[in-house]
Design a protein around this motif. Structure first.
Motif, PDB file in Angstrom:
ATOM      1  N   PHE A 158       0.838  -1.189   0.000  1.00 30.53           N
ATOM      2  CA  PHE A 158       0.000   0.000   0.000  1.00 30.53           C
ATOM      3  C   PHE A 158       0.877   1.244   0.000  1.00 30.53           C
ATOM      4  CE2 PHE A 158       0.127  -1.017   4.633  1.00 30.53           C
ATOM      5  CZ  PHE A 158       0.530   0.190   5.176  1.00 30.53           C
ATOM      6  N   VAL A 159       0.315   2.323  -0.501  1.00 25.73           N
ATOM      7  CA  VAL A 159       1.027   3.601  -0.540  1.00 25.73           C
ATOM      8  C   VAL A 159       1.237   4.087   0.890  1.00 25.73           C
ATOM      9  CG1 VAL A 159       0.769   6.030  -1.158  1.00 25.73           C
ATOM     10  CG2 VAL A 159       0.182   4.250  -2.811  1.00 25.73           C
ATOM     11  N   LEU A 160       2.454   4.522   1.196  1.00 24.00           N
ATOM     12  CA  LEU A 160       2.703   5.099   2.513  1.00 24.00           C
ATOM     13  C   LEU A 160       1.988   6.450   2.582  1.00 24.00           C
ATOM     14  CD1 LEU A 160       4.110   5.061   5.248  1.00 24.00           C
ATOM     15  CD2 LEU A 160       6.167   5.983   4.167  1.00 24.00           C
ATOM     16  N   PRO A 161       0.929   6.566   3.407  1.00 20.86           N
ATOM     17  CA  PRO A 161       0.104   7.778   3.387  1.00 20.86           C
ATOM     18  C   PRO A 161       0.687   8.883   4.262  1.00 20.86           C
ATOM     19  CG  PRO A 161      -0.856   6.204   4.901  1.00 20.86           C
ATOM     20  CD  PRO A 161       0.394   5.556   4.350  1.00 20.86           C
ATOM     21  N   ALA A 162       1.668   9.603   3.737  1.00 18.84           N
ATOM     22  CA  ALA A 162       2.353  10.604   4.546  1.00 18.84           C
ATOM     23  C   ALA A 162       1.520  11.855   4.756  1.00 18.84           C
ATOM     24  CB  ALA A 162       3.678  10.984   3.883  1.00 18.84           C
ATOM     25  N   SER A 163       0.535  12.078   3.910  1.00 18.63           N
ATOM     26  CA  SER A 163      -0.301  13.277   4.015  1.00 18.63           C
ATOM     27  C   SER A 163      -1.465  13.050   4.979  1.00 18.63           C
ATOM     28  CB  SER A 163      -0.840  13.661   2.636  1.00 18.63           C
ATOM     29  OG  SER A 163      -1.748  14.739   2.733  1.00 18.63           O
ATOM     30  N   ASP A 164      -2.005  14.147   5.501  1.00 15.41           N
ATOM     31  CA  ASP A 164      -3.210  14.079   6.326  1.00 15.41           C
ATOM     32  C   ASP A 164      -4.471  14.115   5.459  1.00 15.41           C
ATOM     33  OD1 ASP A 164      -1.858  13.978   8.798  1.00 15.41           O
ATOM     34  OD2 ASP A 164      -1.515  16.140   8.713  1.00 15.41           O
ATOM     35  N   ASN A 165      -4.274  14.250   4.162  1.00 22.50           N
ATOM     36  CA  ASN A 165      -5.379  14.269   3.205  1.00 22.50           C
ATOM     37  C   ASN A 165      -5.233  13.071   2.281  1.00 22.50           C
ATOM     38  OD1 ASN A 165      -7.269  14.716   1.213  1.00 22.50           O
ATOM     39  ND2 ASN A 165      -6.623  16.813   0.755  1.00 22.50           N
ATOM     40  N   ALA A 166      -6.163  12.119   2.365  1.00 23.17           N
ATOM     41  CA  ALA A 166      -6.071  10.890   1.575  1.00 23.17           C
ATOM     42  C   ALA A 166      -6.027  11.177   0.076  1.00 23.17           C
ATOM     43  CB  ALA A 166      -7.249   9.978   1.902  1.00 23.17           C
ATOM     44  N   GLN A 167      -6.630  12.268  -0.366  1.00 21.85           N
ATOM     45  CA  GLN A 167      -6.660  12.601  -1.788  1.00 21.85           C
ATOM     46  C   GLN A 167      -5.281  12.976  -2.321  1.00 21.85           C
ATOM     47  OE1 GLN A 167      -9.469  12.031  -3.509  1.00 21.85           O
ATOM     48  NE2 GLN A 167     -10.255  11.318  -1.535  1.00 21.85           N
ATOM     49  N   GLU A 168      -4.363  13.279  -1.432  1.00 21.76           N
ATOM     50  CA  GLU A 168      -3.024  13.685  -1.859  1.00 21.76           C
ATOM     51  C   GLU A 168      -2.064  12.504  -1.977  1.00 21.76           C
ATOM     52  OE1 GLU A 168      -1.795  16.622   0.950  1.00 21.76           O
ATOM     53  OE2 GLU A 168      -3.146  18.173   0.162  1.00 21.76           O
ATOM     54  N   ASN A 169      -2.532  11.327  -1.647  1.00 18.79           N
ATOM     55  CA  ASN A 169      -1.668  10.147  -1.741  1.00 18.79           C
ATOM     56  C   ASN A 169      -1.292   9.858  -3.194  1.00 18.79           C
ATOM     57  OD1 ASN A 169      -1.872   9.755   1.010  1.00 18.79           O
ATOM     58  ND2 ASN A 169      -3.435   8.164   0.863  1.00 18.79           N
ATOM     59  N   VAL A 170      -0.017   9.603  -3.423  1.00 24.48           N
ATOM     60  CA  VAL A 170       0.459   9.176  -4.738  1.00 24.48           C
ATOM     61  C   VAL A 170       1.419   8.021  -4.543  1.00 24.48           C
ATOM     62  CG1 VAL A 170       0.185  11.416  -5.868  1.00 24.48           C
ATOM     63  CG2 VAL A 170       2.333  10.879  -4.696  1.00 24.48           C
ATOM     64  N   LEU A 171       1.571   7.241  -5.586  1.00 25.49           N
ATOM     65  CA  LEU A 171       2.489   6.105  -5.545  1.00 25.49           C
ATOM     66  C   LEU A 171       3.898   6.573  -5.880  1.00 25.49           C
ATOM     67  CD1 LEU A 171       3.052   3.039  -5.386  1.00 25.49           C
ATOM     68  CD2 LEU A 171       2.463   2.927  -7.825  1.00 25.49           C
ATOM     69  N   ASN A 172       4.849   6.165  -5.075  1.00 23.50           N
ATOM     70  CA  ASN A 172       6.251   6.444  -5.355  1.00 23.50           C
ATOM     71  C   ASN A 172       6.738   5.414  -6.373  1.00 23.50           C
ATOM     72  OD1 ASN A 172       9.331   6.426  -3.364  1.00 23.50           O
ATOM     73  ND2 ASN A 172       8.856   7.410  -5.301  1.00 23.50           N
ATOM     74  N   SER A 173       6.840   5.830  -7.620  1.00 26.93           N
ATOM     75  CA  SER A 173       7.233   4.912  -8.686  1.00 26.93           C
ATOM     76  C   SER A 173       8.214   5.599  -9.615  1.00 26.93           C
ATOM     77  CB  SER A 173       6.007   4.448  -9.479  1.00 26.93           C
ATOM     78  OG  SER A 173       6.372   3.555 -10.516  1.00 26.93           O
ATOM     79  N   GLY A 174       9.299   4.920  -9.918  1.00 24.63           N
ATOM     80  CA  GLY A 174      10.301   5.480 -10.812  1.00 24.63           C
ATOM     81  C   GLY A 174      10.670   4.483 -11.888  1.00 24.63           C
ATOM     82  N   ILE A 175      11.308   4.976 -12.930  1.00 26.62           N
ATOM     83  CA  ILE A 175      11.697   4.132 -14.061  1.00 26.62           C
ATOM     84  C   ILE A 175      12.913   3.298 -13.663  1.00 26.62           C
ATOM     85  CG2 ILE A 175      12.465   4.109 -16.457  1.00 26.62           C
ATOM     86  CD1 ILE A 175      11.058   6.873 -16.724  1.00 26.62           C
ATOM     87  N   ASP A 176      12.720   2.001 -13.661  1.00 22.22           N
ATOM     88  CA  ASP A 176      13.789   1.091 -13.275  1.00 22.22           C
ATOM     89  C   ASP A 176      14.678   0.731 -14.457  1.00 22.22           C
ATOM     90  OD1 ASP A 176      15.065  -0.495 -11.250  1.00 22.22           O
ATOM     91  OD2 ASP A 176      14.156  -2.283 -12.136  1.00 22.22           O
ATOM     92  N   LEU A 177      14.099   0.732 -15.641  1.00 22.99           N
ATOM     93  CA  LEU A 177      14.865   0.402 -16.843  1.00 22.99           C
ATOM     94  C   LEU A 177      14.239   1.108 -18.037  1.00 22.99           C
ATOM     95  CD1 LEU A 177      17.063  -1.301 -18.303  1.00 22.99           C
ATOM     96  CD2 LEU A 177      15.336  -3.101 -18.562  1.00 22.99           C
ATOM     97  N   GLN A 178      15.071   1.775 -18.810  1.00 18.11           N
ATOM     98  CA  GLN A 178      14.615   2.417 -20.041  1.00 18.11           C
ATOM     99  C   GLN A 178      15.716   2.282 -21.085  1.00 18.11           C
ATOM    100  OE1 GLN A 178      13.807   6.523 -19.182  1.00 18.11           O
ATOM    101  NE2 GLN A 178      15.891   6.960 -18.516  1.00 18.11           N
ATOM    102  N   PHE A 179      15.329   2.401 -22.345  1.00 17.71           N
ATOM    103  CA  PHE A 179      16.278   2.207 -23.434  1.00 17.71           C
ATOM    104  C   PHE A 179      16.491   3.506 -24.193  1.00 17.71           C
ATOM    105  CE2 PHE A 179      14.196  -2.001 -22.948  1.00 17.71           C
ATOM    106  CZ  PHE A 179      15.308  -2.700 -22.494  1.00 17.71           C
ATOM    107  N   SER A 180      17.763   3.818 -24.429  1.00 13.43           N
ATOM    108  CA  SER A 180      18.135   4.987 -25.216  1.00 13.43           C
ATOM    109  C   SER A 180      19.021   4.543 -26.374  1.00 13.43           C
ATOM    110  CB  SER A 180      18.903   6.005 -24.360  1.00 13.43           C
ATOM    111  OG  SER A 180      18.071   6.560 -23.360  1.00 13.43           O
TER     112      SER A 180
END
Length: 436
Positions: free
Chosen positions: A288-310
């Motif tokens: 589950f998303v770590l809910p650091a905010s006091d407003n549930a609507q502000e929750n976002v998933l911490n997701s980054g690009i692990d692999l990409q091709f250039s």
């Protein structure tokens, strides 16, 4: 073969064997007339799936031969090869600080005309644009797979005790209190390994700090002291819910403890699941998303690009490189990678996600994702060690002041470049797409 080193090697072999008349050119007989494409990717743990993909590609293509290399310490090897002007045709790297460094050196090809980009989740294309030091026209990478970080939890333990997934910071702390009251440790930390300190830090920061905080600091618009105070304070609030001395235990210790049921939750990314499952293959894990905010609507998933091709700027076989990208992006090949590496697809489609991502699947589908803040930190600054020291000393003012001071020290040239760009392009401002 166009590579200088390979050409020299072929000439030497020809000279030593004295069979130049028998083997015209330096390519093996089964590759005669084929276009050679070399891909070097930085994830040695994925070598098995890349070996499968290489074999599958070569078996299905008569005009192109693909070589995929997955060396240990690939970034060092790539940088050495760049210096020697022996670049591969395609590189597979993460969406971290290395990407804008390569981009800033004008080493990557603008692939805006690559049709496969239309199938990529726009959130990940945005993440790449936000990594740029200064705004760049064009697109220079194809995001392939991502990972997600938040809170891994023991699903069976939660179901047995009737614990509900929290949606705010107060609900999260209340859950931790409830778990402790039941005689179970809520969290386990592996803070002996400094990089483990970044997992909860990033997951908290995406809710509380501006996504482009590093850009704003570089432009002189704000400071980390202003933007990171609440993030830092909530990091300290986590400590009472873990083991007594979290700095004596590393990543492997934490994975093992969580796998053995010594904690109900683990603040780490999806990348830890294979290690956890190596200890307890039958463990039922969700996220589950770590809910650091006091407003549930502000929750976002911490997701980054692990692999990409250039594609490298000097690749002479652009269309062949695009054909390789098309192959890698075929749904069945993306799914094979997801299954092998428990990853998140950057491509839109009806993919089967690993079960430990059930709890964040909606965030992924809706694009409610923000990149890891540490993807924008210079390696030399060692922010993970700064956070570890802060968690030991618990001096928030000193930590934030030191963060600002070190940022100016390690980013001096970049800050000057960004501010010079801002002076020359006064109309772009904060909308220019500089790094987060």
């Amino acid at each position: 073969m166009r590579k200088r080193g390979k050409a020299a090697a072929c000439l030497m072999i020809t000279a030593l064997t004295a069979i130049a008349a028998v083997l015209p050119g330096c390519q093996p007989p089964d590759r005669k007339g084929k276009i050679e494409i070399e891909l070097v990717q930085y994830k040695p743990e994925a070598v098995e799936v890349f070996e499968m993909l290489e074999e599958k590609f070569n078996a299905s293509h008569d005009n192109i031969h693909l070589t995929i290399e997955s060396p240990n310490d690939a970034m060092t090897i790539l940088k050495t090869r760049f210096i020697r002007e022996d670049a591969p045709d395609i590189i597979g790297i993460g969406g971290d600080i290395n990407y804008p460094n390569f981009l800033d050196s004008e080493m990557l090809m603008d692939i805006s005309d690559y049709r496969g980009l239309a199938d990529i989740n726009p959130s990940y294309l945005t993440i790449d644009k936000q990594l740029e030091f200064i705004p760049m026209n064009g697109t220079y990478a194809v995001p392939y797979v991502a990972n997600a970080a938040g809170v891994l939890y023991n699903r069976a333990m939660f179901q047995e005790n009737g614990w509900e997934i929290p949606e705010t910071w107060e609900e999260f702390k209340a859950l931790c209190d409830t778990i402790q009251a039941a005689g179970i440790q809520p969290l386990y930390f592996g803070f002996k390994d400094t990089w483990n300190c970044l997992a909860p830090w990033n997951a908290i920061a995406v809710d509380l700090a501006p996504a482009d905080v590093c850009s704003r600091v570089n432009r002189g618009e704000t400071t980390f002291t202003e933007q990171y105070r609440e993030v830092a304070e909530r990091m300290l609030e986590l400590l009472p819910y873990g083991q007594k001395d979290p700095f004596s235990y590393g990543y492997n210790d934490a994975c093992t403890a969580f796998a053995r049921g010594q904690s109900a939750m683990f603040t780490i990314g999806s990348y830890a699941v294979p290690q956890i499952k190596s200890v307890n293959p039958d463990m039922d894990i969700d996220t589950f998303v770590l809910p650091a905010s006091d407003n549930a609507q502000e929750n976002v998933l911490n997701s980054g690009i692990d692999l990409q091709f250039s594609v490298m700027a000097d690749c002479p076989e652009k269309e062949a490189a695009y054909e390789v990208l098309d192959f890698l992006l075929a749904d069945e090949n993306v799914q094979a990678y997801l299954d092998n590496q428990n990853a998140v697809p950057c491509k839109n489609g009806d993919f089967k996600l690993p079960s430990m991502l059930d709890g964040v699947a909606d965030y992924i589908k809706e694009g409610k994702m923000v990149d890891y803040q540490d993807h924008h930190y210079p390696t030399e600054m060692a922010v993970d060690a700064l956070i570890q020291t802060y968690l030991i000393q618990k001096d928030t003012d000193a930590f934030l002041a030191g963060f600002d001071q070190d940022w100016q020290r390690y980013n001096r040239d970049l800050i000057a470049k960004v501010q010079r760009y801002e002076e020359e392009h006064p109309d772009t401002g904060a909308e220019g797409g500089t790094n987060q």
